[in-house]
Design a protein around this motif. Structure first.
Motif, PDB file in Angstrom:
ATOM      1  N   ARG A  10       0.988  -1.255  -0.016  1.00 25.57           N
ATOM      2  CA  ARG A  10      -0.070  -0.163  -0.127  1.00 25.57           C
ATOM      3  C   ARG A  10       0.886   1.462  -0.085  1.00 25.57           C
ATOM      4  N   ASN A  11       2.093   1.084   0.814  1.00 21.35           N
ATOM      5  CA  ASN A  11       3.027   2.422   0.704  1.00 21.35           C
ATOM      6  C   ASN A  11       3.523   2.593  -0.471  1.00 21.35           C
ATOM      7  N   LEU A  12       4.124   1.474  -1.484  1.00 27.89           N
ATOM      8  CA  LEU A  12       4.436   1.561  -2.656  1.00 27.89           C
ATOM      9  C   LEU A  12       3.408   2.200  -3.852  1.00 27.89           C
ATOM     10  N   LEU A  23      11.389   6.928  -1.924  1.00 26.82           N
ATOM     11  CA  LEU A  23      10.437   5.724  -1.225  1.00 26.82           C
ATOM     12  C   LEU A  23      10.460   4.638  -2.023  1.00 26.82           C
ATOM     13  N   VAL A  24      10.321   4.727  -3.220  1.00 24.84           N
ATOM     14  CA  VAL A  24      10.059   3.200  -3.966  1.00 24.84           C
ATOM     15  C   VAL A  24      11.179   2.905  -4.111  1.00 24.84           C
ATOM     16  N   ASP A  98      13.055  -7.347   4.462  1.00 29.03           N
ATOM     17  CA  ASP A  98      11.872  -6.376   4.181  1.00 29.03           C
ATOM     18  C   ASP A  98      11.707  -5.396   2.974  1.00 29.03           C
ATOM     19  N   LYS A  99      12.294  -6.085   1.919  1.00 33.11           N
ATOM     20  CA  LYS A  99      12.443  -5.376   0.713  1.00 33.11           C
ATOM     21  C   LYS A  99      11.603  -6.100  -0.332  1.00 33.11           C
ATOM     22  N   VAL A 100      11.273  -5.633  -1.305  1.00 26.37           N
ATOM     23  CA  VAL A 100      10.465  -6.161  -2.765  1.00 26.37           C
ATOM     24  C   VAL A 100      11.787  -6.696  -3.646  1.00 26.37           C
TER      25      VAL A 100
END
Length: 121
Positions: A10-12, A23-24, A98-100
């Motif tokens: 959601r933050n992304l 941020l992305v 904790d990363k994509v």
């Protein structure tokens, strides 16, 4: 953990609408990969070169559903463009810590004024 993954997604989406590239970038792993029908296995640098642009063309997007299972998630959303076009996509997210780590995008049909818009081949 599923709540953390959903919150990150959601933050992304919010960061994309806000055109917050930093941020992305911070949310993506150093070895991030991106694939879509137009892009095959791009690394993080190529993703930003090819896919990142000013988001002013988006009026809004609505996340319809997020399914999280461990280190993977599916997200389906509806996007409305400022010119009235809309489309629905589904994205597969894979996480590393904790990363994509990876995003694979599956495009849906484009629509305008309630009608299907054929796409060029």
């Amino acid at each position: 953990m599923p709540d953390d993954r959903e919150r990150l997604i959601r933050n992304l989406f919010a960061a994309y609408l806000a055109n917050d590239r930093q941020l992305v970038s911070d949310a993506l792993a150093d070895d991030f990969r991106f694939t879509s029908p137009f892009d095959d296995d791009l690394d993080k640098e190529a993703y930003f070169e090819r896919c990142w642009r000013d988001t002013g063309w988006i009026a809004r997007h609505d996340i319809e559903r997020i399914f999280v299972a461990g280190d993977e998630a599916f997200v389906t959303y509806h996007c409305l463009a400022t010119d009235g076009r809309s489309f629905r996509n589904t994205e597969f997210f894979a996480f590393a810590s904790d990363k994509v780590h990876r995003i694979d995008v599956y495009f849906g049909a484009a629509r305008q004024d309630g009608r299907f818009l054929p796409q060029p081949r």
